[in-house]
Design a protein around this motif. Structure first.
Motif, PDB file in Angstrom:
ATOM      1  N   ILE A  94      15.342  17.674  -0.649  1.00  0.00           N
ATOM      2  CA  ILE A  94      15.131  16.355  -1.250  1.00  0.00           C
ATOM      3  C   ILE A  94      13.994  16.424  -2.262  1.00  0.00           C
ATOM      4  CG2 ILE A  94      14.382  13.977  -0.763  1.00  0.00           C
ATOM      5  CD1 ILE A  94      15.813  14.282   1.961  1.00  0.00           C
ATOM      6  N   THR A  95      14.272  15.896  -3.460  1.00  0.00           N
ATOM      7  CA  THR A  95      13.255  15.886  -4.511  1.00  0.00           C
ATOM      8  C   THR A  95      12.877  14.473  -4.952  1.00  0.00           C
ATOM      9  OG1 THR A  95      14.947  16.091  -6.215  1.00  0.00           O
ATOM     10  CG2 THR A  95      13.950  18.147  -5.408  1.00  0.00           C
ATOM     11  N   ASP A  96      13.664  13.475  -4.541  1.00  0.00           N
ATOM     12  CA  ASP A  96      13.409  12.087  -4.927  1.00  0.00           C
ATOM     13  C   ASP A  96      12.817  11.338  -3.733  1.00  0.00           C
ATOM     14  OD1 ASP A  96      14.498  12.495  -7.474  1.00  0.00           O
ATOM     15  OD2 ASP A  96      16.522  12.099  -6.740  1.00  0.00           O
ATOM     16  N   VAL A  97      11.652  10.717  -3.941  1.00  0.00           N
ATOM     17  CA  VAL A  97      10.906  10.112  -2.831  1.00  0.00           C
ATOM     18  C   VAL A  97      10.568   8.653  -3.137  1.00  0.00           C
ATOM     19  CG1 VAL A  97       8.793  10.245  -1.450  1.00  0.00           C
ATOM     20  CG2 VAL A  97       9.888  12.341  -2.262  1.00  0.00           C
ATOM     21  N   ILE A  98      10.808   7.803  -2.151  1.00  0.00           N
ATOM     22  CA  ILE A  98      10.343   6.420  -2.201  1.00  0.00           C
ATOM     23  C   ILE A  98       9.093   6.358  -1.327  1.00  0.00           C
ATOM     24  CG2 ILE A  98      10.808   4.019  -1.560  1.00  0.00           C
ATOM     25  CD1 ILE A  98      13.812   4.666  -1.883  1.00  0.00           C
ATOM     26  N   PRO A  99       7.919   6.201  -1.931  1.00  0.00           N
ATOM     27  CA  PRO A  99       6.713   6.055  -1.123  1.00  0.00           C
ATOM     28  C   PRO A  99       6.523   4.589  -0.716  1.00  0.00           C
ATOM     29  CG  PRO A  99       6.125   6.290  -3.432  1.00  0.00           C
ATOM     30  CD  PRO A  99       7.616   6.341  -3.352  1.00  0.00           C
ATOM     31  N   ILE A 100       6.197   4.381   0.535  1.00  0.00           N
ATOM     32  CA  ILE A 100       5.890   3.046   1.061  1.00  0.00           C
ATOM     33  C   ILE A 100       4.437   3.098   1.518  1.00  0.00           C
ATOM     34  CG2 ILE A 100       6.463   1.279   2.772  1.00  0.00           C
ATOM     35  CD1 ILE A 100       8.830   1.823   0.906  1.00  0.00           C
ATOM     36  N   HIS A 106      -3.802   2.177  -2.728  1.00  0.00           N
ATOM     37  CA  HIS A 106      -3.268   3.278  -1.931  1.00  0.00           C
ATOM     38  C   HIS A 106      -1.944   3.795  -2.499  1.00  0.00           C
ATOM     39  CE1 HIS A 106      -2.042   4.971   2.254  1.00  0.00           C
ATOM     40  NE2 HIS A 106      -2.652   5.882   1.530  1.00  0.00           N
ATOM     41  N   LEU A 107      -1.048   2.895  -2.874  1.00  0.00           N
ATOM     42  CA  LEU A 107       0.252   3.312  -3.390  1.00  0.00           C
ATOM     43  C   LEU A 107       0.111   4.134  -4.669  1.00  0.00           C
ATOM     44  CD1 LEU A 107       3.314   3.229  -3.011  1.00  0.00           C
ATOM     45  CD2 LEU A 107       3.337   1.043  -4.224  1.00  0.00           C
ATOM     46  N   LYS A 109      -2.409   6.070  -5.481  1.00  0.00           N
ATOM     47  CA  LYS A 109      -2.893   7.388  -5.061  1.00  0.00           C
ATOM     48  C   LYS A 109      -1.746   8.229  -4.502  1.00  0.00           C
ATOM     49  CE  LYS A 109      -5.561   9.610  -1.459  1.00  0.00           C
ATOM     50  NZ  LYS A 109      -6.458   9.482  -0.334  1.00  0.00           N
ATOM     51  N   VAL A 110      -0.939   7.610  -3.662  1.00  0.00           N
ATOM     52  CA  VAL A 110       0.168   8.319  -3.027  1.00  0.00           C
ATOM     53  C   VAL A 110       1.196   8.779  -4.071  1.00  0.00           C
ATOM     54  CG1 VAL A 110       2.161   7.899  -1.521  1.00  0.00           C
ATOM     55  CG2 VAL A 110      -0.124   7.250  -0.751  1.00  0.00           C
ATOM     56  N   LYS A 111       1.521   7.912  -5.017  1.00  0.00           N
ATOM     57  CA  LYS A 111       2.479   8.293  -6.067  1.00  0.00           C
ATOM     58  C   LYS A 111       1.972   9.479  -6.876  1.00  0.00           C
ATOM     59  CE  LYS A 111       4.685   3.811  -6.873  1.00  0.00           C
ATOM     60  NZ  LYS A 111       4.837   2.713  -7.849  1.00  0.00           N
ATOM     61  N   ARG A 112       0.693   9.459  -7.217  1.00  0.00           N
ATOM     62  CA  ARG A 112       0.091  10.555  -7.978  1.00  0.00           C
ATOM     63  C   ARG A 112       0.186  11.857  -7.176  1.00  0.00           C
ATOM     64  NH1 ARG A 112      -4.050   8.133 -10.459  1.00  0.00           N
ATOM     65  NH2 ARG A 112      -5.005   7.707  -8.469  1.00  0.00           N
ATOM     66  N   MET A 113      -0.097  11.786  -5.888  1.00  0.00           N
ATOM     67  CA  MET A 113      -0.052  12.964  -5.022  1.00  0.00           C
ATOM     68  C   MET A 113       1.378  13.519  -4.941  1.00  0.00           C
ATOM     69  SD  MET A 113      -1.567  13.065  -1.132  1.00  0.00           S
ATOM     70  CE  MET A 113      -0.658  11.606  -0.670  1.00  0.00           C
ATOM     71  N   ILE A 114       2.356  12.642  -4.836  1.00  0.00           N
ATOM     72  CA  ILE A 114       3.759  13.062  -4.747  1.00  0.00           C
ATOM     73  C   ILE A 114       4.203  13.729  -6.047  1.00  0.00           C
ATOM     74  CG2 ILE A 114       6.132  12.163  -4.606  1.00  0.00           C
ATOM     75  CD1 ILE A 114       4.981  10.054  -2.585  1.00  0.00           C
ATOM     76  N   ARG A 115       3.880  13.114  -7.180  1.00  0.00           N
ATOM     77  CA  ARG A 115       4.247  13.694  -8.477  1.00  0.00           C
ATOM     78  C   ARG A 115       3.568  15.044  -8.690  1.00  0.00           C
ATOM     79  NH1 ARG A 115       3.610   8.054 -10.503  1.00  0.00           N
ATOM     80  NH2 ARG A 115       5.728   7.303 -10.810  1.00  0.00           N
ATOM     81  N   ALA A 152     -12.610   3.636  -2.245  1.00  0.00           N
ATOM     82  CA  ALA A 152     -11.902   4.460  -3.234  1.00  0.00           C
ATOM     83  C   ALA A 152     -12.870   5.028  -4.261  1.00  0.00           C
ATOM     84  CB  ALA A 152     -10.811   3.633  -3.911  1.00  0.00           C
ATOM     85  N   LEU A 153     -13.816   4.220  -4.702  1.00  0.00           N
ATOM     86  CA  LEU A 153     -14.809   4.705  -5.663  1.00  0.00           C
ATOM     87  C   LEU A 153     -15.671   5.807  -5.057  1.00  0.00           C
ATOM     88  CD1 LEU A 153     -15.867   1.334  -7.330  1.00  0.00           C
ATOM     89  CD2 LEU A 153     -14.519   3.192  -8.359  1.00  0.00           C
ATOM     90  N   LYS A 154     -16.062   5.644  -3.811  1.00  0.00           N
ATOM     91  CA  LYS A 154     -16.837   6.702  -3.128  1.00  0.00           C
ATOM     92  C   LYS A 154     -16.036   7.999  -3.056  1.00  0.00           C
ATOM     93  CE  LYS A 154     -19.767   3.857  -0.134  1.00  0.00           C
ATOM     94  NZ  LYS A 154     -20.031   3.459   1.260  1.00  0.00           N
TER      95      LYS A 154
END
Length: 162
Positions: A94-100, A106-107, A109-115, A152-154
């Motif tokens: 699987i290469t296509d991900v829906i992050p929840i 948070h979302l 950050k998660v999208k950036r990590m996945i990409r 997040a800033l920290k």
């Protein structure tokens, strides 16, 4: 919600928000509801959930293929959850991900990590899930938007110094 362009099977990866001794908390219940909406759109999706969301998803009658976590009220960071989810996604091709995830900061950050890991992020609008300012929540940074912003800033400052 937009359709996935490829014919690939989709992965749904849910990241928890806030932590109580007794889970799921209201934020994680709302995240689980969003997982269920995504599953109704993509019924053959591989579901991977951080344990706090996974409990609520399973209680609703869905069985995540993998629930990641210590199941003990211990903090588990998003990077660790993603590392575990990636293993399942790779194994299934699987290469296509829906992050929840919590849509406030948070979302993103998660999208950036996945990409960054080479996966495609499937567009999916996660609605506002709120914060858990209950005293039983053990994560101070998840009790309100200002607290999460400061946290997040920290994190950004610590990464830039490291």
């Amino acid at each position: 919600h937009l359709e996935v362009r490829s014919l690939n099977r989709v992965g749904i990866v849910a990241f928890s928000f806030a932590l109580r001794e007794e889970e799921p908390n209201p934020c994680n219940i709302r995240l689980a509801k969003e997982v269920k909406k995504a599953v109704s759109r993509y019924p053959d999706a591989l579901i991977v959930c951080q344990w706090e969301v996974g409990i609520a998803v399973a209680e609703g009658g869905y069985l995540p293929v993998r629930i990641i976590g210590p199941f003990s009220g211990v903090y588990l960071d998003s990077e660790t959850v993603w590392q575990g989810a990636m293993m399942d996604l790779w194994r299934e091709g699987i290469t296509d991900v829906i992050p929840i995830a919590q849509p406030f900061l948070h979302l993103t950050k998660v999208k950036r990590m996945i990409r960054k890991s080479g996966f495609n992020v499937v567009p999916w609008k996660v609605p506002w899930i709120g914060f858990d300012n209950d005293p039983r929540n053990t994560q101070e940074w998840t009790k309100g938007p200002l607290r999460l912003l400061i946290y997040a800033l920290k994190q950004l400052l610590l990464r830039s110094k490291g």
